[in-house]
Design a protein around this motif. Structure first.
Motif, PDB file in Angstrom:
ATOM      1  N   LEU A  87     -10.475  -1.347  -1.655  1.00  0.00           N
ATOM      2  CA  LEU A  87      -9.529  -1.747  -0.613  1.00  0.00           C
ATOM      3  C   LEU A  87      -8.489  -0.653  -0.399  1.00  0.00           C
ATOM      4  CD1 LEU A  87      -8.958  -4.144   1.260  1.00  0.00           C
ATOM      5  CD2 LEU A  87      -7.539  -5.124  -0.552  1.00  0.00           C
ATOM      6  N   HIS A  88      -8.032  -0.039  -1.471  1.00  0.00           N
ATOM      7  CA  HIS A  88      -7.087   1.078  -1.363  1.00  0.00           C
ATOM      8  C   HIS A  88      -7.717   2.217  -0.564  1.00  0.00           C
ATOM      9  CE1 HIS A  88      -5.062   4.811  -2.572  1.00  0.00           C
ATOM     10  NE2 HIS A  88      -3.972   4.052  -2.628  1.00  0.00           N
ATOM     11  N   THR A  89      -8.943   2.585  -0.939  1.00  0.00           N
ATOM     12  CA  THR A  89      -9.649   3.664  -0.236  1.00  0.00           C
ATOM     13  C   THR A  89      -9.886   3.295   1.220  1.00  0.00           C
ATOM     14  OG1 THR A  89     -10.736   4.304  -2.289  1.00  0.00           O
ATOM     15  CG2 THR A  89     -11.742   5.085  -0.234  1.00  0.00           C
TER      16      THR A  89
ATOM     17  N   ILE B   1      -3.326 -11.549  -8.363  1.00  0.00           N
ATOM     18  CA  ILE B   1      -2.577 -10.426  -7.796  1.00  0.00           C
ATOM     19  C   ILE B   1      -2.916  -9.224  -8.674  1.00  0.00           C
ATOM     20  CG2 ILE B   1      -0.290  -9.461  -7.287  1.00  0.00           C
ATOM     21  CD1 ILE B   1      -0.860 -11.949  -5.619  1.00  0.00           C
ATOM     22  N   SER B   2      -3.496  -8.202  -8.073  1.00  0.00           N
ATOM     23  CA  SER B   2      -3.890  -7.018  -8.847  1.00  0.00           C
ATOM     24  C   SER B   2      -3.174  -5.783  -8.323  1.00  0.00           C
ATOM     25  CB  SER B   2      -5.399  -6.798  -8.789  1.00  0.00           C
ATOM     26  OG  SER B   2      -6.049  -7.785  -9.564  1.00  0.00           O
ATOM     27  N   GLU B   3      -2.619  -5.040  -9.267  1.00  0.00           N
ATOM     28  CA  GLU B   3      -1.943  -3.797  -8.935  1.00  0.00           C
ATOM     29  C   GLU B   3      -2.812  -2.629  -9.364  1.00  0.00           C
ATOM     30  OE1 GLU B   3       2.244  -1.448  -9.782  1.00  0.00           O
ATOM     31  OE2 GLU B   3       2.008  -3.512 -10.481  1.00  0.00           O
ATOM     32  N   VAL B   4      -3.142  -1.782  -8.393  1.00  0.00           N
ATOM     33  CA  VAL B   4      -3.968  -0.597  -8.620  1.00  0.00           C
ATOM     34  C   VAL B   4      -3.044   0.613  -8.643  1.00  0.00           C
ATOM     35  CG1 VAL B   4      -5.769   0.877  -7.637  1.00  0.00           C
ATOM     36  CG2 VAL B   4      -5.937  -1.609  -7.402  1.00  0.00           C
ATOM     37  N   LYS B   5      -3.148   1.408  -9.687  1.00  0.00           N
ATOM     38  CA  LYS B   5      -2.405   2.664  -9.758  1.00  0.00           C
ATOM     39  C   LYS B   5      -3.408   3.800  -9.834  1.00  0.00           C
ATOM     40  CE  LYS B   5       1.692   0.888 -12.027  1.00  0.00           C
ATOM     41  NZ  LYS B   5       2.504   0.849 -13.254  1.00  0.00           N
ATOM     42  N   ILE B   6      -3.340   4.703  -8.866  1.00  0.00           N
ATOM     43  CA  ILE B   6      -4.219   5.859  -8.853  1.00  0.00           C
ATOM     44  C   ILE B   6      -3.652   6.882  -9.840  1.00  0.00           C
ATOM     45  CG2 ILE B   6      -5.283   7.675  -7.438  1.00  0.00           C
ATOM     46  CD1 ILE B   6      -5.980   4.755  -6.531  1.00  0.00           C
ATOM     47  N   ILE B   7      -4.411   7.197 -10.873  1.00  0.00           N
ATOM     48  CA  ILE B   7      -3.980   8.159 -11.889  1.00  0.00           C
ATOM     49  C   ILE B   7      -4.362   9.574 -11.468  1.00  0.00           C
ATOM     50  CG2 ILE B   7      -4.156   8.837 -14.330  1.00  0.00           C
ATOM     51  CD1 ILE B   7      -2.896   6.005 -13.738  1.00  0.00           C
ATOM     52  N   ASN B   8      -5.602   9.715 -10.970  1.00  0.00           N
ATOM     53  CA  ASN B   8      -6.105  11.021 -10.577  1.00  0.00           C
ATOM     54  C   ASN B   8      -7.215  10.823  -9.561  1.00  0.00           C
ATOM     55  OD1 ASN B   8      -6.826  13.689 -10.411  1.00  0.00           O
ATOM     56  ND2 ASN B   8      -7.254  13.951 -12.591  1.00  0.00           N
ATOM     57  N   GLU B   9      -7.246  11.692  -8.574  1.00  0.00           N
ATOM     58  CA  GLU B   9      -8.288  11.626  -7.552  1.00  0.00           C
ATOM     59  C   GLU B   9      -8.744  13.049  -7.261  1.00  0.00           C
ATOM     60  OE1 GLU B   9      -8.875   8.973  -3.526  1.00  0.00           O
ATOM     61  OE2 GLU B   9      -6.862   9.641  -4.060  1.00  0.00           O
TER      62      GLU B   9
ATOM     63  N   TYR C  75       0.843  -1.182   0.000  1.00  0.00           N
ATOM     64  CA  TYR C  75       0.000   0.000   0.000  1.00  0.00           C
ATOM     65  C   TYR C  75       0.885   1.242   0.000  1.00  0.00           C
ATOM     66  CZ  TYR C  75      -2.876   3.874   1.447  1.00  0.00           C
ATOM     67  OH  TYR C  75      -3.487   5.098   1.478  1.00  0.00           O
ATOM     68  N   TYR C  76       0.587   2.128  -0.915  1.00  0.00           N
ATOM     69  CA  TYR C  76       1.165   3.469  -0.948  1.00  0.00           C
ATOM     70  C   TYR C  76       0.027   4.415  -1.302  1.00  0.00           C
ATOM     71  CZ  TYR C  76       5.565   0.941  -1.179  1.00  0.00           C
ATOM     72  OH  TYR C  76       6.603   0.100  -0.918  1.00  0.00           O
ATOM     73  N   GLU C  77       0.256   5.707  -1.172  1.00  0.00           N
ATOM     74  CA  GLU C  77      -0.806   6.682  -1.419  1.00  0.00           C
ATOM     75  C   GLU C  77      -1.427   6.540  -2.809  1.00  0.00           C
ATOM     76  OE1 GLU C  77      -1.353  11.494  -1.300  1.00  0.00           O
ATOM     77  OE2 GLU C  77       0.083  10.572   0.080  1.00  0.00           O
ATOM     78  N   GLU C  78      -0.617   6.191  -3.809  1.00  0.00           N
ATOM     79  CA  GLU C  78      -1.137   6.091  -5.170  1.00  0.00           C
ATOM     80  C   GLU C  78      -0.979   4.693  -5.757  1.00  0.00           C
ATOM     81  OE1 GLU C  78       0.730   9.288  -7.319  1.00  0.00           O
ATOM     82  OE2 GLU C  78      -0.440  10.776  -6.241  1.00  0.00           O
ATOM     83  N   HIS C  79      -0.960   3.683  -4.889  1.00  0.00           N
ATOM     84  CA  HIS C  79      -0.656   2.326  -5.365  1.00  0.00           C
ATOM     85  C   HIS C  79      -1.119   1.302  -4.317  1.00  0.00           C
ATOM     86  CE1 HIS C  79       2.119  -0.780  -7.050  1.00  0.00           C
ATOM     87  NE2 HIS C  79       2.274  -1.104  -5.800  1.00  0.00           N
TER      88      HIS C  79
END
Length: 143
Positions: free
Chosen positions: A70-72, A107-115, A32-36
C-alpha cells in the motif's frame, strides 16, 4: 483524491495494491510519508485467513506485507504511475503477542528502513486499540 488522506475508500485502496478479493488485507490509509505509512484493516467474516473466529498468523503476515504494498502503491499513485507488483523477499523476524479476532480493527505502522534497487527493508508494528499485537521486519521486492 491525491490529498485526501486518511481514506477508507475501498475501491481506491484496492487500486493501489495488486491483490484482489478475497486476498485483500488492507482497507484504509491513515498516514503517508515517504518513509512511513499507517494502514487499517477490519477483520470480517469473509476473510480467507479466519479459522474459528481468529485471524491466523499467515493472515497477519499478509496484512503487514500488503501494508508495505500500500505504501508503494500510494507512492506510485502520487507520481501518476501504475503501482508495480511485489512480493515478500524474506521475513527476518515476526512476533505475534496475540492473534486478532473477527471484528478487530488492525492499525499497522510501516517504517521504511532502507530502499534500494527494488528491495525494501521495513519494520511493521500492528496494534489493536493501541496495544501492540505483532511486530515484524521483512524485505519486499518489486518485480
Amino acid at each position: 483524491m491525491k490529498d485526501s488522506l486518511p481514506t477508507n475508500d475501498k475501491n481506491f485502496v484496492e487500486s493501489l495494491i495488486p491483490q484482489k478479493f478475497p486476498f485483500v488485507m488492507v482497507s484504509g490509509i491513515s498516514e503517508y510519508y515517504e518513509e512511513h505509512l499507517v494502514s487499517q484493516f477490519e477483520i470480517k467474516e469473509d476473510n480467507i485467513f479466519i479459522h474459528d473466529g481468529t485471524l491466523q498468523a499467515s493472515g497477519l503476515i499478509e496484512h503487514q506485507a500488503q501494508s508495505v504494498a500500500l505504501h508503494t502503491g500510494y507512492k506510485f499513485y502520487l507520481l501518476g504511475k501504475e503501482a508495480p507488483t511485489g512480493y515478500i523477499g524474506a521475513i527476518k523476524t515476526f512476533e505475534a503477542e496475540t492473534l486478532p479476532k473477527l471484528g478487530d480493527h488492525l492499525i499497522s505502522e510501516v517504517k521504511i528502513i532502507n530502499e534500494m534497487m527494488g528491495v525494501t527493508l521495513v519494520e511493521i508494528v500492528t496494534k489493536i486499540d493501541g496495544k501492540v499485537i505483532a511486530k515484524s521486519e521483512m524485505k519486499t521486492v518489486v518485480k
